[in-house]
Design a protein around this motif. Structure first.
Motif, PDB file in Angstrom:
ATOM      1  N   ARG A 168       0.832  -1.207   0.000  1.00  0.00           N
ATOM      2  CA  ARG A 168       0.000   0.000   0.000  1.00  0.00           C
ATOM      3  C   ARG A 168       0.866   1.257   0.000  1.00  0.00           C
ATOM      4  NH1 ARG A 168      -2.876  -3.152   3.826  1.00  0.00           N
ATOM      5  NH2 ARG A 168      -4.904  -3.846   3.000  1.00  0.00           N
ATOM      6  N   LYS A 169       1.876   1.279   0.879  1.00  0.00           N
ATOM      7  CA  LYS A 169       2.775   2.443   0.938  1.00  0.00           C
ATOM      8  C   LYS A 169       3.464   2.649  -0.406  1.00  0.00           C
ATOM      9  CE  LYS A 169       3.925   2.204   5.876  1.00  0.00           C
ATOM     10  NZ  LYS A 169       5.039   2.009   6.846  1.00  0.00           N
ATOM     11  N   ALA A 170       3.893   1.567  -0.999  1.00  0.00           N
ATOM     12  CA  ALA A 170       4.594   1.664  -2.289  1.00  0.00           C
ATOM     13  C   ALA A 170       3.672   2.247  -3.360  1.00  0.00           C
ATOM     14  CB  ALA A 170       5.109   0.296  -2.710  1.00  0.00           C
ATOM     15  N   LEU A 171       2.423   1.809  -3.377  1.00  0.00           N
ATOM     16  CA  LEU A 171       1.483   2.333  -4.371  1.00  0.00           C
ATOM     17  C   LEU A 171       1.205   3.818  -4.153  1.00  0.00           C
ATOM     18  CD1 LEU A 171      -1.036  -0.650  -4.610  1.00  0.00           C
ATOM     19  CD2 LEU A 171       0.517   0.147  -6.405  1.00  0.00           C
ATOM     20  N   HIS A 172       1.080   4.213  -2.887  1.00  0.00           N
ATOM     21  CA  HIS A 172       0.881   5.644  -2.597  1.00  0.00           C
ATOM     22  C   HIS A 172       2.112   6.449  -3.026  1.00  0.00           C
ATOM     23  CE1 HIS A 172      -2.915   6.078  -0.387  1.00  0.00           C
ATOM     24  NE2 HIS A 172      -2.718   4.837   0.047  1.00  0.00           N
ATOM     25  N   LEU A 173       3.278   5.941  -2.683  1.00  0.00           N
ATOM     26  CA  LEU A 173       4.512   6.684  -2.939  1.00  0.00           C
ATOM     27  C   LEU A 173       4.881   6.707  -4.419  1.00  0.00           C
ATOM     28  CD1 LEU A 173       6.957   8.163  -1.715  1.00  0.00           C
ATOM     29  CD2 LEU A 173       8.075   5.938  -1.481  1.00  0.00           C
ATOM     30  N   LEU A 174       4.708   5.575  -5.103  1.00  0.00           N
ATOM     31  CA  LEU A 174       5.201   5.450  -6.471  1.00  0.00           C
ATOM     32  C   LEU A 174       4.137   5.672  -7.541  1.00  0.00           C
ATOM     33  CD1 LEU A 174       7.448   2.294  -5.940  1.00  0.00           C
ATOM     34  CD2 LEU A 174       8.132   4.700  -5.877  1.00  0.00           C
ATOM     35  N   LEU A 175       2.864   5.638  -7.153  1.00  0.00           N
ATOM     36  CA  LEU A 175       1.811   5.770  -8.165  1.00  0.00           C
ATOM     37  C   LEU A 175       0.879   6.957  -7.885  1.00  0.00           C
ATOM     38  CD1 LEU A 175       0.356   4.705 -10.665  1.00  0.00           C
ATOM     39  CD2 LEU A 175      -0.968   3.190  -9.149  1.00  0.00           C
ATOM     40  N   ILE A 176       0.188   6.910  -6.744  1.00  0.00           N
ATOM     41  CA  ILE A 176      -0.855   7.916  -6.485  1.00  0.00           C
ATOM     42  C   ILE A 176      -0.271   9.317  -6.334  1.00  0.00           C
ATOM     43  CG2 ILE A 176      -2.666   8.619  -4.880  1.00  0.00           C
ATOM     44  CD1 ILE A 176      -3.152   5.682  -4.312  1.00  0.00           C
ATOM     45  N   ARG A 177       0.762   9.458  -5.504  1.00  0.00           N
ATOM     46  CA  ARG A 177       1.331  10.792  -5.294  1.00  0.00           C
ATOM     47  C   ARG A 177       1.941  11.376  -6.572  1.00  0.00           C
ATOM     48  NH1 ARG A 177       3.777  11.118   0.886  1.00  0.00           N
ATOM     49  NH2 ARG A 177       1.846  10.439   1.904  1.00  0.00           N
ATOM     50  N   PRO A 178       2.730  10.607  -7.296  1.00  0.00           N
ATOM     51  CA  PRO A 178       3.252  11.167  -8.559  1.00  0.00           C
ATOM     52  C   PRO A 178       2.144  11.563  -9.534  1.00  0.00           C
ATOM     53  CG  PRO A 178       4.528   9.244  -7.915  1.00  0.00           C
ATOM     54  CD  PRO A 178       3.346   9.296  -7.001  1.00  0.00           C
TER      55      PRO A 178
END
Length: 464
Positions: A5-15
């Motif tokens: 989940r953290k990875a998806l937020h950091l690498l996908l949603i935020r960018p």
């Protein structure tokens, strides 16, 4: 799964949010020191929930759950599953009322988790803050030790308004206020939080858009003097002498409302400042004292800005002044070069009123000033009024000895006498443009307070 989940937020949603819309976050530090919180934000768009997650420190994401209406995200089914995986929200079925959701929120809070809630209950009209529902007040009432963090969103109401079929690439601003420990009845809490968020919204619009009148600027009063002159006692006492909201900045940070002390919500800058201040006090020599003291004064000046921004008091009373203390303390390190003209020039440079060149003679005499200039730390605040509490250094040393605490590197008659002289010079410079009151320290506290209050009322009238 939390790592994914953290990875998806950091690498996908935020960018994606930054690329498609642009996101500016102010006040993220207000969340970083909190183990648990209830984040309360205004609600105008489907984007709101994702923008709020983008503002969370990364280590808070897995243990933070948003309250969301199930019907918003139920179609298409893949969207519901994606939101369920990424956010693990507390779902509200609006056809059944909110009791079930309140129970689930409480269960997660009992488990040490944090909550994101939209107190308006539904998306409102663009740019308008609706009345708050009772849920946030009920939650805060039942969890008085869990801080409520107000957040104001500006931009998503234009980037993805209620009636729009697709979002637009428009910038978004997120302002995270200081945490609030709210106590009282649930309706009172909801009303106070609504007023606070509304004031935060108005202030932010004034700061950025400049479409309103200039933001309210409190009267700042600095009480200066040598160690153990009683400046801390006097400045704190003055904060409790006026109607409205007052703030005292000294070794502690305290708020007063209509003369009575009230809870002060923590500010990160103040916690860091206190730690740095302890390092300065433990220094064994003036050489070791200089750097931590300089850092403490810079952090105190930053704290002044934070108090302006987050507390919005009517008056600020300071035990000392970062700018005036910094200039005055130069006498202990560069006594031969310390003159009234030098004081005036240093103040102009430190407040950003004068930009000096690399070869300006004053920079050779004061290398610390050159270092601050290179680091762009020359925008210190000049107080609106100054009170100099003038006390004989012999009396101050007697008070220091009676305290029984560790004596600081500069706390002797010779150095305090130099500082006393420096503050007189500083006041000579300041009084050319600002009101200055010099008080004899041998007067009673009641007499000093009476004279200071009259002076402040006069200064307040002049600034208004």
């Amino acid at each position: 799964m939390d790592i994914l989940r953290k990875a998806l937020h950091l690498l996908l949603i935020r960018p994606l949010l930054h690329l498609l819309f642009g996101v500016n976050v102010v006040g993220r530090e207000n969340l970083e020191e909190l183990d648990q919180f209830v984040l309360a934000a205004n609600h105008n768009s489907h984007l709101d929930i994702f923008l709020l997650y983008s503002a969370l420190p990364l280590n808070k994401i897995a243990r933070t759950h948003a309250v969301a209406a199930r019907d918003y995200f139920s179609n298409p089914p893949w969207l519901f599953k994606a939101v369920q995986f990424l956010l693990r929200p507390v779902w509200i079925d609006r056809s059944e009322g909110g009791i079930t959701a309140i129970k689930e929120i409480q269960r997660r809070l009992d488990d040490g988790r944090s909550i994101i809630i939209f107190p308006e209950g539904t998306r409102g009209a663009a740019g308008e803050l609706q009345a708050f529902q009772g849920g946030v007040g009920l939650i805060a009432c039942h969890n008085p030790d869990v801080p409520v963090v107000p957040v104001y969103l500006e931009g998503p109401e234009r980037a993805f308004p209620k009636s729009a079929p697709v979002p637009l690439p428009l910038w978004n601003h997120i302002t995270i206020g200081p945490p609030q420990l709210l106590r009282g009845k649930s309706k009172e809490i909801s009303s106070r939080l609504h007023d606070h968020l509304e004031a935060l919204a108005e202030e932010e619009r004034a700061y950025r858009q400049r479409r309103m009148a200039e933001p309210h600027q409190p009267l700042s009063v600095a009480v200066i003097g040598i160690d153990s002159s009683g400046k801390s006692t006097l400045s704190r006492r003055l904060a409790g002498c006026f109607e409205g909201d007052s703030c005292f900045i000294g070794d502690s940070l305290e708020l007063f409302k209509d003369r009575a002390p009230c809870d002060a919500q923590p500010l990160v800058a103040n916690e860091v400042r206190k730690w740095v201040g302890r390092q300065a006090k433990s220094a064994k020599s003036l050489a070791h004292y200089k750097i931590p003291k300089l850092a403490e004064l810079l952090l105190r000046d930053r704290l002044l800005s934070d108090v302006h921004r987050w507390y919005r008091p009517d008056r600020i009373f300071m035990d000392g002044s970062p700018l005036l203390n910094m200039v005055g303390w130069a006498i202990l390190y560069h006594e031969d070069a310390f003159t009234e003209n030098i004081c005036a020039a240093a103040m102009d440079i430190l407040t950003g009123q004068h930009v000096c060149g690399k070869r300006d003679p004053i920079l050779k005499k004061f290398p610390e000033l050159e270092a601050l200039r290179k680091l762009n730390l020359t925008h210190l605040h000049l107080p609106d009024a100054v009170i100099f509490l003038d006390v004989d250094p012999v009396i101050c040393i007697e008070r220091i000895t009676a305290r029984g605490e560790k004596v600081q590197a500069h706390e002797n008659i010779e150095k305090l006498t130099k500082l006393r002289k420096a503050y007189h010079l500083v006041c000579d410079v300041v009084q050319q443009t600002l009101p200055v009151l010099r008080l004899a320290g041998d007067e009673s506290l009641e007499k000093l307070t009476e004279e200071a209050v009259a002076f402040i009322r006069s200064a307040d009238n002049e600034t208004n």
